[in-house]
Design a protein around this motif. Structure first.
Motif, PDB file in Angstrom:
ATOM      1  N   UNK A   1      41.866  37.500  51.626  1.00  0.00           N
ATOM      2  CA  UNK A   1      42.075  37.513  53.083  1.00  0.00           C
ATOM      3  C   UNK A   1      41.942  38.925  53.633  1.00  0.00           C
ATOM      4  N   UNK A   2      42.527  39.904  52.925  1.00  0.00           N
ATOM      5  CA  UNK A   2      42.407  41.307  53.352  1.00  0.00           C
ATOM      6  C   UNK A   2      40.945  41.759  53.298  1.00  0.00           C
ATOM      7  N   UNK A   3      40.235  41.363  52.227  1.00  0.00           N
ATOM      8  CA  UNK A   3      38.819  41.720  52.091  1.00  0.00           C
ATOM      9  C   UNK A   3      37.998  41.122  53.237  1.00  0.00           C
ATOM     10  N   UNK A   4      38.291  39.864  53.578  1.00  0.00           N
ATOM     11  CA  UNK A   4      37.590  39.222  54.700  1.00  0.00           C
ATOM     12  C   UNK A   4      37.828  39.979  55.999  1.00  0.00           C
ATOM     13  N   UNK A   5      39.086  40.386  56.242  1.00  0.00           N
ATOM     14  CA  UNK A   5      39.407  41.126  57.465  1.00  0.00           C
ATOM     15  C   UNK A   5      38.692  42.479  57.484  1.00  0.00           C
ATOM     16  N   UNK A   6      38.591  43.123  56.311  1.00  0.00           N
ATOM     17  CA  UNK A   6      37.890  44.412  56.227  1.00  0.00           C
ATOM     18  C   UNK A   6      36.418  44.238  56.600  1.00  0.00           C
ATOM     19  N   UNK A   7      35.776  43.203  56.007  1.00  0.00           N
ATOM     20  CA  UNK A   7      34.359  42.959  56.300  1.00  0.00           C
ATOM     21  C   UNK A   7      34.179  42.599  57.773  1.00  0.00           C
ATOM     22  N   UNK A   8      35.051  41.736  58.284  1.00  0.00           N
ATOM     23  CA  UNK A   8      34.942  41.279  59.678  1.00  0.00           C
ATOM     24  C   UNK A   8      35.105  42.439  60.648  1.00  0.00           C
ATOM     25  N   UNK A   9      36.157  43.238  60.450  1.00  0.00           N
ATOM     26  CA  UNK A   9      36.419  44.365  61.362  1.00  0.00           C
ATOM     27  C   UNK A   9      35.310  45.406  61.253  1.00  0.00           C
ATOM     28  N   UNK A  10      34.866  45.682  60.019  1.00  0.00           N
ATOM     29  CA  UNK A  10      33.776  46.652  59.824  1.00  0.00           C
ATOM     30  C   UNK A  10      32.525  46.208  60.559  1.00  0.00           C
ATOM     31  N   UNK A  11      32.212  44.923  60.459  1.00  0.00           N
ATOM     32  CA  UNK A  11      31.013  44.401  61.132  1.00  0.00           C
ATOM     33  C   UNK A  11      31.136  44.508  62.648  1.00  0.00           C
TER      34      UNK A  11
ATOM     35  N   UNK B   1      41.556  27.768  47.608  1.00  0.00           N
ATOM     36  CA  UNK B   1      41.563  27.436  46.179  1.00  0.00           C
ATOM     37  C   UNK B   1      42.605  28.257  45.430  1.00  0.00           C
ATOM     38  N   UNK B   2      42.669  29.557  45.692  1.00  0.00           N
ATOM     39  CA  UNK B   2      43.626  30.417  44.999  1.00  0.00           C
ATOM     40  C   UNK B   2      45.067  30.143  45.436  1.00  0.00           C
ATOM     41  N   UNK B   3      45.264  29.694  46.669  1.00  0.00           N
ATOM     42  CA  UNK B   3      46.602  29.292  47.104  1.00  0.00           C
ATOM     43  C   UNK B   3      47.056  28.037  46.358  1.00  0.00           C
ATOM     44  N   UNK B   4      46.131  27.092  46.170  1.00  0.00           N
ATOM     45  CA  UNK B   4      46.472  25.842  45.491  1.00  0.00           C
ATOM     46  C   UNK B   4      46.856  26.087  44.037  1.00  0.00           C
ATOM     47  N   UNK B   5      46.123  26.992  43.378  1.00  0.00           N
ATOM     48  CA  UNK B   5      46.437  27.266  41.962  1.00  0.00           C
ATOM     49  C   UNK B   5      47.528  28.337  41.828  1.00  0.00           C
ATOM     50  N   UNK B   6      48.158  28.674  42.966  1.00  0.00           N
ATOM     51  CA  UNK B   6      49.290  29.610  43.005  1.00  0.00           C
ATOM     52  C   UNK B   6      48.917  31.020  42.574  1.00  0.00           C
ATOM     53  N   UNK B   7      47.657  31.391  42.788  1.00  0.00           N
ATOM     54  CA  UNK B   7      47.216  32.755  42.532  1.00  0.00           C
ATOM     55  C   UNK B   7      47.275  33.512  43.864  1.00  0.00           C
ATOM     56  N   UNK B   8      48.528  33.782  44.290  1.00  0.00           N
ATOM     57  CA  UNK B   8      48.754  34.295  45.642  1.00  0.00           C
ATOM     58  C   UNK B   8      48.195  35.701  45.830  1.00  0.00           C
ATOM     59  N   UNK B   9      48.236  36.501  44.777  1.00  0.00           N
ATOM     60  CA  UNK B   9      47.727  37.877  44.892  1.00  0.00           C
ATOM     61  C   UNK B   9      46.235  37.874  45.249  1.00  0.00           C
TER      62      UNK B   9
END
Length: 351
Positions: A287-297, A273-281
């Motif tokens: 994506x970084x938050x997802x990787x943090x949660x995934x790796x932590x788990x 959704x954020x990519x579509x509305x060009x909110x790239x940040x």
């Protein structure tokens, strides 16, 4: 040689008995659910009830009634608020998705037109195929979101058919919890001691104590894992100012128990959704938050589960992988408890 044969026979017998018990328990659970829940609740309420009896010098029956009623009032209130909040937020969210797709449909077409103009070297057939596939997917999503409100209402109507059963389960669980709690407090002895007196078996008591300890540790360890997932997601969503941060964090923590398609069901739609509305940040941050949660788990889960249960981390990983591969969530539960009870019987020198 005879020792190997004897040990093999014990392992085979253990596996057969465990499998039959597992199947029997879950097949009969619809009929025994009120009493299983009542035993768990009575175990939770035994200390508060004894505190009331010892501190205020009231009868065990009255103390059991008070703790049972307060406990059920809190649980049912929280459950009602949670379910109503989730349904309300889901309806609002799906309406937002529908509105966004409706208002940006032609913008999506324009994106493909610009891509086609910018990539003249690419075979037009490939671009047209990708375009048609994407538009068909958008149409499917649009149709799904249009009907999702109706689907939720229909699902709730179907639940109404189960209301008599649900009410019966609540009433019988409440009554059974009261009687079990009263019995435990009145006798003023742990349930395990009653087993020892009735069966006169120290070995059985030892198995019961180890099993109870490991079961509580297992549930508690996964409770900690869910809490970690929830807190990291909630803090991240609040920092990034994601809408519906609380409800999405709760769903993310609960979905994290599902194999493979757990957290991605929440994170990836938000990223897209954020990519579509060009909110790239925000998209990259999610994506970084997802990787943090995934790796932590992945790091925390084997350590917490293995340390709380006293089981080798490799055994936990093997049980998780084999169980999920064999039969999803049911296979995971089967394999994890197989490892748990094998460890229990090994500690008491039965295996």
């Amino acid at each position: 040689m005879s020792q190997i044969v004897n040990k093999t026979n014990k392992l085979l017998l253990f596996f057969i008995v465990y499998t039959l018990t597992f199947i029997l328990f879950f097949k009969t659970l619809p009929y025994t659910l009120p009493f299983v829940l009542a035993l768990i609740f009575a175990y939770i309420l035994r200390k508060p009830t004894r505190y009331l009896v010892n501190t205020f010098k009231i009868k065990a029956a009255l103390a059991s009634i008070l703790t049972t009623l307060v406990f059920f009032t809190v649980i049912l209130s929280l459950l009602s608020l949670t379910v109503s909040s989730i349904i309300r937020e889901m309806i609002t969210l799906t309406k937002g998705i529908q509105t966004y797709i409706d208002s940006n449909y032609y913008n999506i077409l324009d994106i493909f037109s610009k891509l086609q103009n910018n990539f003249n070297d690419i075979d037009p057939y490939i671009l047209n195929t990708a375009k048609n596939y994407f538009l068909n997917s958008i149409s499917g999503i649009l149709n799904s979101t249009v009907n999702i409100g109706t689907s939720i209402v229909g699902y709730l109507i179907n639940i109404l058919a189960y209301i008599p059963y649900i009410c019966m389960v609540i009433v019988f669980t409440l009554l059974a919890t009261y009687f079990f709690t009263k019995k435990i407090v009145t006798h003023n002895v742990p349930f395990a001691s009653t087993i020892k007196e009735n069966n006169n078996s120290d070995k059985f008591l030892e198995i019961f104590n180890h099993g109870k300890k490991m079961l509580v540790s297992y549930i508690g360890s996964y409770g900690i894992i869910i809490l970690i997932t929830f807190l990291i997601t909630l803090v991240g969503f609040l920092i990034l100012k994601v809408n519906y941060a609380l409800i999405l964090s709760i769903l993310c923590a609960l979905f994290d128990l599902l194999p493979v398609l757990g957290m991605p069901l929440i994170y990836f739609p938000l990223i897209i959704y954020n990519l579509i509305i060009k909110n790239y940040f925000i998209a990259i941050a999610l994506l970084i938050l997802y990787l943090i949660v995934f790796i932590t788990r992945q790091i925390v889960e084997p350590k917490i589960v293995s340390s709380s249960l006293g089981i080798d981390p490799v055994a936990v990983l093997a049980a998780t992988f084999i169980g999920l591969k064999a039969n999803g969530v049911t296979g995971l539960i089967f394999c994890m408890f197989l490892v748990v009870f094998y460890n229990v019987f090994k500690r008491v020198d039965i295996l």
